[in-house]
Design an enzyme around this catalytic site. Sequence first.
Site, PDB file in Angstrom:
ATOM      1  N   GLU A 196       0.823  -1.214   0.000  1.00 36.38           N
ATOM      2  CA  GLU A 196       0.000   0.000   0.000  1.00 36.38           C
ATOM      3  C   GLU A 196       0.860   1.269   0.000  1.00 36.38           C
ATOM      4  OE1 GLU A 196      -0.539  -2.599   1.953  1.00 36.38           O
ATOM      5  OE2 GLU A 196      -2.631  -3.224   1.702  1.00 36.38           O
ATOM      6  N   LYS A 246     -17.879  -1.678   5.324  1.00 41.35           N
ATOM      7  CA  LYS A 246     -18.194  -2.679   4.296  1.00 41.35           C
ATOM      8  C   LYS A 246     -19.688  -2.723   3.998  1.00 41.35           C
ATOM      9  CE  LYS A 246     -16.723  -7.264   2.845  1.00 41.35           C
ATOM     10  NZ  LYS A 246     -16.028  -8.506   3.237  1.00 41.35           N
ATOM     11  N   MET A 295      23.910   9.937   3.477  1.00 49.66           N
ATOM     12  CA  MET A 295      23.747  11.220   4.152  1.00 49.66           C
ATOM     13  C   MET A 295      23.980  11.072   5.659  1.00 49.66           C
ATOM     14  SD  MET A 295      23.318  14.360   3.612  1.00 49.66           S
ATOM     15  CE  MET A 295      22.395  14.938   2.193  1.00 49.66           C
ATOM     16  N   PHE A 328     -11.627  -8.226  13.108  1.00 47.99           N
ATOM     17  CA  PHE A 328     -10.486  -8.561  12.263  1.00 47.99           C
ATOM     18  C   PHE A 328     -10.175  -7.402  11.316  1.00 47.99           C
ATOM     19  CE2 PHE A 328      -8.815 -10.516   8.283  1.00 47.99           C
ATOM     20  CZ  PHE A 328      -7.580 -10.888   8.802  1.00 47.99           C
ATOM     21  N   GLN A 329      -8.932  -6.990  11.301  1.00 48.70           N
ATOM     22  CA  GLN A 329      -8.447  -5.879  10.472  1.00 48.70           C
ATOM     23  C   GLN A 329      -9.193  -4.576  10.744  1.00 48.70           C
ATOM     24  OE1 GLN A 329      -8.123  -7.358   6.358  1.00 48.70           O
ATOM     25  NE2 GLN A 329      -6.034  -7.960   6.806  1.00 48.70           N
TER      26      GLN A 329
END
Lengths: 167, 575
Positions: B65, B177, B490, B127-128
């Site tokens: 993602e 959902k 760096m 869940f999630q």
Amino acid sequence: MKQAYTLSIFSENSVGLLNRITSILTRRHLNIDSINSSESESSGIYRFTIVVKTTEAQVKKLVLQLEKQVEVMKAVYHTDSDTVFQEIALYKISTRSISEGNLVEKLIRDNNARILSVESDFMIIEKTGHKEETQELLDFLSPYGVLEFVRSGRVSVTKPMGELEGI
Amino acid sequence: MYLEATLTPPVKETMRTSGADAVLRSFIAEEVDLIFGYPGGAIMPVYDALYHYQEQVRHVLTRHEQGAIHAAQGYARVTGKVGVVLATSGPGATNLITGIADAMIDSTPLVCITGQVGSHLLGTDAFQEIDIISISMPATKWNYQVTKAEQLPEALSRAFYIARSGRSGPVLIDITKDAQFEMFDFAYRKCKQIRSYTPVPALNLKQVEDAADLINSAKKPLVVFGQGVILGNAENEFKQLIEKANLPAASTLLGLSALPSDHPLHVGMLGMHGNYAPNVLTNECDVLIAIGMRFDDRVTGDLNRYAKQAKVIHFDIDPAEINKNVQADIAVLGDCKESLQALIPLVYERSHQGWLKEFEALTGVEQTKVIEHDLRPTSGPISMGEVIHQVNLQTDGNAVLVTDVGQHQMVATRYTHFKQSKSNITSGGLGTMGFCLPAALGAKLGVPEREVIAVIGDGGFQMTIQELGTIFQTKAAVKIIILNNSFLGMVRQWQQLFFDKRYSSTEMENPDFVAIAKGYGIDGKSISERDDLKTAVMEMLSHNGSYLLEVHVGKEDNVFPMVPTGASVSEIRLE
């Protein structure tokens, strides 16, 4: 120099906006002294009143950051002398300990407090005023045993006329 | 909906549809034809709807993602359009956060759509499930959770409007959902205005006149410009202004490409690793004219010793930027295209010859002490600078440069020749390593006709290396140059200069990058000899399709000039 500033924030009433507002303060490591939210004189527009101790330079930036939020219409800051403000405090005390002598009358007269409720075992006293005033009454009552004490956030209106028009 | 807004009449007639279908119809109404994302449980209904709209909306499946959102950022920055990202709930949503924060600080317009668990499960640790609204709040311009399908068109029309208007930025819409499955009567109305939101402050002509007076009275004016010029489509007005009054103009990192690099009034890049002349002369100018920039600490160095002698004029669209870091004597709020259009007729023609000569002189010093050696070294390992120089020669400044974060970023942005606007894509404010590879993919898909060159360090490349898979699958012809010094360069440079060379956890043992690319079907080559550089760049550019060129550069080369942390800009070091 740090001092108390009252922020007045006018906004839409949205889920989570309080989070957005407080995160602007959190990010700058500022503690909130007091906070209150209610619908304003305009229906559908909400007013947050937040007291923070900070510098004027900082509070100026805060107001701009707050106003930048999509849901915020206007944010302003004031010092104590620019506003009329109040807090409300409730004290729960044992009826037995305080009902001796003319103590109740004295505290009501001297403190401009009032009794909201008297039960057989406790009574609830209410006082509105500045923090120092409600604190003074708390200190006075402490020796008699304060069962519960709560103080509200500050509510505040500004003294200058017309300043908040056009929100 | 709580956010009071003015909407246009419906684009099409009302029709019965699901929430998920409405998301796609809303995209089409907003003229979105390319989105980036990654599916998962809570966003599946939207992915199912996507299946039916493949002809109109192309979805690019990234490998993470974070890759999706950086790709959307690259796409948005190079096209000027809103980037759109889809992700599922929980980890899908949290993986977007770095990109959201990056887009917020660099003012990139994005609309991120995340799936959320069903509304009956909210707050149950399902869940999630994660409260992405709270998590993303400080990093989004606006966000909103939709729990009913009927809220979708109004939430999305506001989302696109907020993302692209005013100072642009990322918006997140979280959709439960059940709202995606729910059937409702859909009609899309574009958002035109929101009651509580003023995207562009009204221009105050008095402020413009005051600014013009100050510019006209200036003996040593200096313009410092940022990405605001690009975001405001004000490149032409900007050029007219500086040409009319012969104002030397220096760019921030994100302002680069707003003005062609070879413009005689372009005096270089500002800041920590910027050019010598504009940094030194910031502390000698008498009027500092800031346009669409925000005085980032990497630009200003020690604020207490920053342009104290100068009167400051600040043009910005965001009132919160005025006096945030540097006190402005005159602030001109508004859209800079409009402000500059009002300003140009009021500004006198000037030559400022003596003052411009001062820039030339200091540029000459930098040329001798730093640039010559960087671009045309004759011994030792290949330098980062000569790679960029070679790319400049062969692309003639027409490529889009996408960079990651670190030494290679500073070298590439310092030396790349830009001819046209929106050609410099980098993570400026947040400094997100791993930004480059997916952003380059998004940029290439946004402007397929242009050459897109990703210049990446060996560290940042491995942060989002999985997006080679997306480049492979989409056949996006991104040219990748890895400037490999086997160090987090760096950080190593700072360790050398400020931590007595204690190279704590900065040395990297790297894999065979060319072999990895080959595994993904991407051709490539690795070089470490100066004599091979020209041909290798030529092969890369003439290759049909994506290509990876790894260049082994000096392990302990440093980037100079440098304004050390806490120093003043005029204390910039050349070595």
